[in-house]
Design an enzyme around this catalytic site. Structure first.
Site, PDB file in Angstrom:
ATOM      1  N   CYS A   1      -6.275  -0.375   6.793  1.00 29.38           N
ATOM      2  CA  CYS A   1      -5.984   0.309   5.522  1.00 29.38           C
ATOM      3  C   CYS A   1      -7.128   1.264   5.146  1.00 29.38           C
ATOM      4  O   CYS A   1      -8.295   0.864   5.065  1.00 29.38           O
ATOM      5  CB  CYS A   1      -5.791  -0.726   4.419  1.00 29.38           C
ATOM      6  SG  CYS A   1      -5.421   0.004   2.811  1.00 29.38           S
TER       7      CYS A   1
ATOM      8  N   CYS B   1       0.845  -1.202   0.000  1.00 26.73           N
ATOM      9  CA  CYS B   1       0.000   0.000   0.000  1.00 26.73           C
ATOM     10  C   CYS B   1       0.880   1.252   0.000  1.00 26.73           C
ATOM     11  O   CYS B   1       1.997   1.256   0.526  1.00 26.73           O
ATOM     12  CB  CYS B   1      -0.903  -0.001   1.229  1.00 26.73           C
ATOM     13  SG  CYS B   1      -2.079   1.389   1.250  1.00 26.73           S
TER      14      CYS B   1
ATOM     15  N   HIS C   1      -2.081  -4.042   4.950  1.00 27.36           N
ATOM     16  CA  HIS C   1      -1.891  -3.618   6.341  1.00 27.36           C
ATOM     17  C   HIS C   1      -3.242  -3.408   6.995  1.00 27.36           C
ATOM     18  O   HIS C   1      -4.191  -2.959   6.354  1.00 27.36           O
ATOM     19  CB  HIS C   1      -1.018  -2.364   6.435  1.00 27.36           C
ATOM     20  CG  HIS C   1      -1.645  -1.136   5.861  1.00 27.36           C
ATOM     21  ND1 HIS C   1      -2.233  -0.160   6.647  1.00 27.36           N
ATOM     22  CD2 HIS C   1      -1.808  -0.726   4.587  1.00 27.36           C
ATOM     23  CE1 HIS C   1      -2.710   0.794   5.861  1.00 27.36           C
ATOM     24  NE2 HIS C   1      -2.474   0.477   4.605  1.00 27.36           N
TER      25      HIS C   1
ATOM     26  N   ARG D   1       2.866   4.915   6.413  1.00 30.74           N
ATOM     27  CA  ARG D   1       3.260   4.173   7.613  1.00 30.74           C
ATOM     28  C   ARG D   1       3.737   2.754   7.293  1.00 30.74           C
ATOM     29  O   ARG D   1       4.015   1.974   8.204  1.00 30.74           O
ATOM     30  CB  ARG D   1       2.078   4.113   8.596  1.00 30.74           C
ATOM     31  CG  ARG D   1       1.632   5.488   9.076  1.00 30.74           C
ATOM     32  CD  ARG D   1       0.268   5.421   9.716  1.00 30.74           C
ATOM     33  NE  ARG D   1      -0.753   5.018   8.745  1.00 30.74           N
ATOM     34  CZ  ARG D   1      -2.043   4.841   9.042  1.00 30.74           C
ATOM     35  NH1 ARG D   1      -2.459   5.017  10.290  1.00 30.74           N
ATOM     36  NH2 ARG D   1      -2.906   4.484   8.120  1.00 30.74           N
TER      37      ARG D   1
ATOM     38  N   ASP E   1       0.405   3.795   1.729  1.00 34.21           N
ATOM     39  CA  ASP E   1       0.347   4.391   3.074  1.00 34.21           C
ATOM     40  C   ASP E   1       1.758   4.694   3.601  1.00 34.21           C
ATOM     41  O   ASP E   1       2.630   3.816   3.595  1.00 34.21           O
ATOM     42  CB  ASP E   1      -0.378   3.407   4.009  1.00 34.21           C
ATOM     43  CG  ASP E   1      -0.777   4.051   5.317  1.00 34.21           C
ATOM     44  OD1 ASP E   1       0.114   4.606   6.014  1.00 34.21           O
ATOM     45  OD2 ASP E   1      -1.968   4.011   5.654  1.00 34.21           O
TER      46      ASP E   1
HETATM   47 CO    CO Z   1      -3.464   1.175   2.997  1.00 28.23          CO
END
Ligand code: CO
Length: 210
Positions: free
Chosen positions: A99, A40, A96, A44, A42
């Protein structure tokens, strides 16, 4: 703000060559990572950092909600290069928990363009609505994150670049993981596909359709 990033970059480059003076010279010569990470976007979920790998050791493709859509030219280009040119040995689909993309896919509100991108997840949620309805909202999101990883691993293992590689006898396995932002740990979802027979078995007995 950007000055700070450039300063950090100079410090990072210096720290690398301090430990290993030839570090960048070697990377210029070639890249031969053994892994393709499909994760992803993201912030993080920083791919290399999570698994402690240096530049040159991980080929990375990231998009919102770690999708491997069979018609997406970006993903397909990365996949072909990874399989046919770099000849990675492992493709890891990494979702994750929590998400935002997966969450957005099961919300009723409109998000614009991203709703088109996320439609495979919405369809997946429909397929599993009976199982998902039994869970509270946060657990629904987390379960759907897992189901999405398994579905994307299936997409990868049925891709013609991958099945052709197996036909040629190339060593290549597809795996499914979910990362936890809360504790930094990866959970192996037990999806490990090493050849066309295992891919077929997964389609005949899909782990995400029980
Ligand atoms: Co995500």
């Amino acid at each position: 703000m950007l000055e700070e990033l450039k300063q950090k970059n100079r410090e990072w480059a210096a720290s690398k060559t301090q430990v290993d003076p030839d570090f960048f010279k070697r990377l210029v010569a070639q890249q031969s990572p053994e892994y393709l990470w499909i994760g992803c976007s993201d912030s993080r979920v920083p791919a290399n950092e999570i698994v402690g790998l240096d530049p040159g050791e991980l080929f990375v493709h990231r998009n919102v909600a770690n999708l491997a859509p069979p018609q997406d030219a970006n993903y397909l280009s990365v996949l072909q290069y990874a399989v046919d040119v770099i000849k990675v040995k492992h493709i890891i689909v990494v979702g994750h928990y929590g998400c935002g993309g997966v969450r957005a896919a099961i919300e009723s509100s409109d998000h614009g363009l991203i709703d088109h991108w996320l439609s495979p997840i919405r369809n997946l949620a429909r397929e599993h609505r009976h199982d998902l309805e039994a869970l509270d909202h946060e657990h629904q999101v987390d379960r759907l994150c897992e189901l999405n990883v398994i579905r994307q691993a299936r997409n990868v293992s049925s891709n013609p670049f991958v099945t052709s590689a197996w036909k040629r006898g190339q060593t290549l396995a597809v795996h499914g993981w979910v990362y936890s932002i809360e504790n930094g740990l990866v959970t192996d979802l037990g999806v490990h596909i090493h050849n066309a027979d295992e891919a077929e078995a997964l389609f005949a007995n899909p782990a995400d359709c029980d």
